[in-house]
Scaffold this motif. Structure first.
Motif, short mmCIF file in Angstrom:
data_model
loop_
_atom_site.label_atom_id
_atom_site.label_comp_id
_atom_site.label_asym_id
_atom_site.label_seq_id
_atom_site.Cartn_x
_atom_site.Cartn_y
_atom_site.Cartn_z
N GLY A 114 39.97 35.37 39.02
CA GLY A 114 39.08 34.21 39.06
C GLY A 114 37.94 34.42 40.04
N ILE A 115 36.85 33.74 39.81
CA ILE A 115 35.74 33.75 40.76
C ILE A 115 35.21 32.32 40.87
CG2 ILE A 115 34.17 34.55 38.93
CD1 ILE A 115 32.55 35.86 41.23
N ARG A 116 35.02 31.85 42.10
CA ARG A 116 34.60 30.47 42.31
C ARG A 116 33.69 30.41 43.52
NH1 ARG A 116 38.66 28.19 46.47
NH2 ARG A 116 40.02 29.95 46.77
N GLN A 117 32.92 29.32 43.62
CA GLN A 117 32.13 29.08 44.83
C GLN A 117 32.70 27.96 45.66
OE1 GLN A 117 29.94 29.47 41.83
NE2 GLN A 117 30.21 31.58 42.45
N GLN A 118 33.83 27.41 45.25
CA GLN A 118 34.33 26.21 45.95
C GLN A 118 35.14 26.61 47.16
OE1 GLN A 118 35.63 23.01 43.41
NE2 GLN A 118 34.88 24.14 41.66
N PHE A 119 34.43 26.98 48.21
CA PHE A 119 35.05 27.32 49.49
C PHE A 119 34.55 26.35 50.54
CE2 PHE A 119 37.15 31.17 48.45
CZ PHE A 119 36.37 31.82 47.52
N LEU A 150 29.33 47.79 29.90
CA LEU A 150 30.59 47.15 30.32
C LEU A 150 30.65 45.73 29.79
CD1 LEU A 150 30.63 48.15 34.04
CD2 LEU A 150 32.26 48.86 32.36
N ASP A 151 31.86 45.31 29.42
CA ASP A 151 32.05 43.92 29.03
C ASP A 151 33.19 43.38 29.87
OD1 ASP A 151 33.32 42.23 26.05
OD2 ASP A 151 32.28 41.48 27.83
N ILE A 152 32.85 42.59 30.91
CA ILE A 152 33.92 42.15 31.80
C ILE A 152 34.66 40.93 31.28
CG2 ILE A 152 33.06 43.10 33.95
CD1 ILE A 152 31.88 40.31 34.49
N GLN A 153 34.32 40.46 30.08
CA GLN A 153 35.03 39.36 29.45
C GLN A 153 35.06 38.13 30.36
OE1 GLN A 153 38.05 40.26 26.92
NE2 GLN A 153 36.76 41.95 26.31
N PHE A 154 33.89 37.74 30.79
CA PHE A 154 33.81 36.60 31.69
C PHE A 154 33.96 35.30 30.92
CE2 PHE A 154 32.91 34.37 35.42
CZ PHE A 154 31.95 33.40 35.18
N GLY A 216 34.63 30.93 36.96
CA GLY A 216 35.48 31.24 35.81
C GLY A 216 36.39 32.39 36.14
N TRP A 217 36.72 33.19 35.14
CA TRP A 217 37.56 34.35 35.40
C TRP A 217 37.12 35.51 34.53
CZ3 TRP A 217 39.27 29.77 33.30
CH2 TRP A 217 39.65 29.80 31.95
N PHE A 218 37.47 36.74 34.95
CA PHE A 218 37.03 37.94 34.24
C PHE A 218 38.10 39.01 34.35
CE2 PHE A 218 35.94 40.62 37.87
CZ PHE A 218 35.84 39.69 38.88
N ASP A 219 37.82 40.16 33.77
CA ASP A 219 38.79 41.25 33.73
C ASP A 219 38.57 42.20 34.91
OD1 ASP A 219 39.27 44.03 31.40
OD2 ASP A 219 40.54 43.24 33.00
N PRO A 220 39.46 42.19 35.92
CA PRO A 220 39.20 43.02 37.10
C PRO A 220 39.31 44.52 36.83
CG PRO A 220 41.28 41.84 37.33
CD PRO A 220 40.69 41.39 36.07
N ARG A 351 45.50 28.73 34.47
CA ARG A 351 44.29 28.85 33.66
C ARG A 351 44.68 29.29 32.26
NH1 ARG A 351 43.02 34.08 32.30
NH2 ARG A 351 43.20 35.74 33.83
N ARG A 352 43.76 29.08 31.34
CA ARG A 352 43.99 29.49 29.96
C ARG A 352 43.87 31.01 29.88
NH1 ARG A 352 40.19 30.75 26.27
NH2 ARG A 352 38.53 30.06 27.64
N GLU A 353 44.65 31.61 28.96
CA GLU A 353 44.55 33.06 28.76
C GLU A 353 44.42 33.31 27.27
OE1 GLU A 353 44.43 35.79 30.66
OE2 GLU A 353 44.61 37.13 28.96
#
Lengths: 486, 257
Positions: A114-119, A150-154, A216-220, A351-353
């Motif tokens: 996941g990646i977020r700005q809510q800190f 590259l497709d990080i599937q964000f 959101g989230w992506f493929d690390p 989260r949804r997968e």
């Protein structure tokens, strides 16, 4: 004599194949032979790695300007930015030492992505904002000629943080800070939450903050491979080994106020090769500790923390391994395509997968129930006791779910204030840290890599000021506490 | 180090900059371009000469910067005439069409020229935008998002519209009623998931999206996500495989005795 000739003739001809070895080899294998000959000539000509005595291609070089301990996303990000920001091009030799090339225990690939700005800390918001910018333009940053993009599937579905009565005021403050830095977050009341997401049970929720964009989230794994292939094309050297020793020298120096201080400088890094007793001493100018969950052990090798407690020499790097579980379950009546990354006030998240009503989630255990980090075995009772009840209470559809699989990974947990350690050590002057992010290292990796590269090349932070994340705060006691840790 | 000569075929074609100590596992992503037989001449030369490699990189960078240049914001027009006129000018410059409230469609002609009559319509909101085939990207959406009363947006076959762009459309939620994404090569189901912000949407066209992994299932999930919206997409039975007892029987042949 005729019989002997006949035997000889039949033995060598196509009719009779003797068991003896043929000197020239059979004609059937001509292509294989030709490619072997070509390979041999190629290795002898200049540019190939021809060593007539024995093969040493698995050993690291004897000297390297920068040695990065740890080849996860943070280590590779530092390597990338060092190579990108160096002047002139090709000036610095960088070596990345990673002991497990399959990344079977690395936090990067076991992460939920996941990646977020809510800190709550403004620097964390800035780091995340830069990283999402990096991910959006990843094909401009990490383009390698002749390789596919590259497709990080964000999944830009956003994060939804829920707060109870107690946490509502803190959440409002945090959202104000986030908005000031440029994050797109909106606050929602329980009524609005029910309208937007009818599958949520808003009992106990006083306020919710929802990230509309850049979350959101992506493929690390894709990010890791993209960074790896790009840094290889930029000329970074890789070595499969483990750092076992630092050879350093000390200098007794006087500060401006007259007090004496012992400054250490690392001269050599001993890299032990995997599955062997052989080691190679690598002369280096700078060492970067990006070993993730094992950074504490690497810091101890450098002598950080060996001194009377309460002094700067005695301050250890407070990064430890903490095991966290992630569960994947299937729930056919569960929330649909619009599901964001939901974080409950109790600390449970999901989260949804994919498209098949599968969900990923988990919960961070409290200090008392911390599992033993010796192995990566999954405790399924933890799901039954600690994860499922709050989930089912928050989303009633999750009362009927079926766990498909689970895995465990490590957090590089900073026991001091759960925020990263970036920058040089005050006493071991050529060791730089890029670790201790306690679960949000992946989402800040591109920005932290650039900050460390700026620190190494220029001596100070240029784009994002991370001076509050330096090591010296462990000695002075100034905590930069991050409240929104999951 | 001198560049390798093209005639010496035995030398390894791609220089790795002297990387050493790599195990086989580390080069996970194999350079497929090098193994393909039918490579273009530019690729062939770029593998062997640094100058040609620099030329190829320069051409690629120029192509990328051309798209950036097309998507630059027209701040001076925005300041002088307002956001509606700036947005309309942006779309017309890209080759799309614009319709102001109560007026006819304004389109550029074959040569790309358009009349500047709309410059006096500073207070008239833009109702519909047809940006089909335009090179609009994430940056270019800035100009579109300023059109607060936009009701209909057509982004058919736009090559640079992707999931990131879709996540940016939420400011238009109160007015947007029709959205068309047909034929966009970079839009996938992950971007479609953030269309749920557009609660006023009545018509959504998501047909012919090559990057969507299962079009039929995606259409069902989008329909569930936007209950009051009519979704045009792939046929839901498209990806279904029939079971053995449901195989269509051949009715053209003679009936068995």
């Amino acid at each position: 004599m005729l019989r002997r000739t006949l035997l000889l003739g039949l033995g060598r001809g196509p009719l009779g194949r003797g068991l003896g070895t043929h000197r020239g080899g059979s004609i059937l294998d001509r292509d294989g032979k030709m490619s072997e000959i070509k390979k041999k000539i190629r290795s002898i000509l200049p540019g190939g790695d021809w060593n007539p005595l024995y093969d040493t291609s698995y050993l690291p070089p004897e000297s390297s300007d920068v040695v990065i301990v740890g080849g996860g996303v943070l280590g590779l990000s530092v390597a990338y930015w060092l190579k990108k920001l160096e002047k002139p091009r090709g000036a610095i030799r960088v070596l990345v030492v990673e002991r497990d090339h399959t990344y079977s225990r690395a936090s990067t690939v076991l992460s939920v992505g996941g990646i977020r700005q809510q800190f709550s800390v403004p620097e964390n918001v800035q780091l995340s904002l830069f990283s999402i910018d990096f991910l959006r333009n990843i094909n401009e940053y990490l383009a390698v000629a002749d390789d596919p993009p590259l497709d990080i599937q964000f999944n830009p579905s956003g994060y939804l943080l829920l707060a109870s009565e107690k946490g509502a005021a803190i959440m409002e403050n945090n959202v104000k800070v986030q908005r000031q830095e440029g994050a797109k977050v909106c606050l929602m009341s329980p009524e609005q939450l029910r309208n937007k997401f009818p599958w949520i049970n808003t009992e106990g929720v006083a306020l919710a903050s929802y990230g509309m964009e850049h979350e959101g989230w992506f493929d690390p794994w894709c990010l890791l491979q993209g960074l790896r292939r790009k840094v290889q094309s930029m000329g970074v050297l890789f070595c499969r080994g483990e750092v076992t020793r630092f050879v350093s020298s000390s200098n007794l120096m006087k500060t401006a106020s007259g007090e004496e201080v012992n400054l250490k400088r690392i001269h050599e890094v001993h890299v032990k090769i995997d599955q062997s007793l052989e080691y190679q001493p690598v002369e280096c100018a700078i060492v970067i500790n990006a070993a993730g969950a094992w950074s504490g052990q690497v810091a101890e090798l450098a002598g950080i923390g060996k001194g009377p407690p309460g002094t700067l020499q005695g301050t250890k790097l407070p990064v430890e391994l903490r095991k966290r579980y992630v569960y994947l379950w299937h729930c056919p009546q569960g929330p649909g395509l619009e599901t964001p990354f939901v974080i409950d006030p109790s600390g449970t998240y999901f989260r949804r997968e994919g498209l098949g009503h599968n969900y990923l989630g988990g919960c961070s255990p409290t200090e008392e129930e911390e599992p033993d980090p010796g192995n990566l075995e999954v405790d399924h009772d933890f799901f039954q006791d600690r994860v499922w009840p709050p989930l089912a209470q928050r989303v009633p559809a999750f009362e009927t779910l079926k766990v498909r699989s689970a895995w465990a990974g490590y957090y590089d947990y900073n026991t001091f204030d759960q925020n990263g350690v970036v920058g040089p050590h005050p006493l071991v002057i050529n060791m730089y840290f890029a670790t201790g992010f306690s679960g949000h290292g992946l989402q800040q990796a591109p920005a932290v890599g650039r900050a460390v590269a700026e620190m190494v090349l220029e001596g100070h932070f240029q784009t994002i000021n991370l001076s509050s994340f330096l090591f010296s705060r462990f000695y002075s006691g100034e905590k930069v506490q991050e409240h929104n840790i999951i | 180090m001198a560049a390798p000569k093209a005639s010496l075929h035995l030398v390894a074609p791609v220089w790795n900059g002297g990387t050493r100590g790599i195990s086989g596992l580390s080069r996970v992503v194999a350079p497929e371009g090098n193994q393909k037989k039918g490579r273009s001449l530019l690729q062939f030369l770029a593998d062997r000469f640094y100058d040609v490699e620099a030329l190829r990189d320069h051409l690629l960078r120029k192509r990328v910067s051309k798209v950036h240049q097309k998507n630059r914001p027209f701040n001076h027009i925005n300041q002088r005439y307002g956001p509606y006129v700036a947005g309309a000018y942006f779309i017309l410059k890209q080759g799309g069409a614009v319709r102001f409230q109560g007026r006819e469609w304004i389109r550029p002609n074959q040569r790309g020229h358009f009349s500047l009559d709309f410059l006096k319509l500073q207070a008239v909101p833009v109702e519909a935008v047809d940006a089909s085939g335009c090179a609009i990207n994430y940056q270019g959406l800035d100009s579109l998002l300023a059109l607060k009363e936009l009701q209909s947006l057509w982004l058919q076959r736009c090559p640079h519209v992707d999931d990131w762009c879709l996540s940016r459309l939420h400011p238009l939620a109160s007015s947007l009623q029709e959205l068309s994404l047909a034929g966009c090569p970079r839009v996938s189901e992950r971007g479609l998931a953030c269309l749920h912000h557009l609660w006023n949407l009545r018509r959504l066209d998501i047909s012919d999206l090559p990057a969507v992994s299962s079009p039929g299932l995606t259409r069902i999930l989008v329909e569930e996500m936007l209950p009051s919206c009519e979704v045009l997409g792939a046929d839901w039975a498209q990806d279904l495989k029939l079971g053995p007892e449901e195989q269509p029987r051949d009715t053209a042949g003679p009936t068995p005795a």
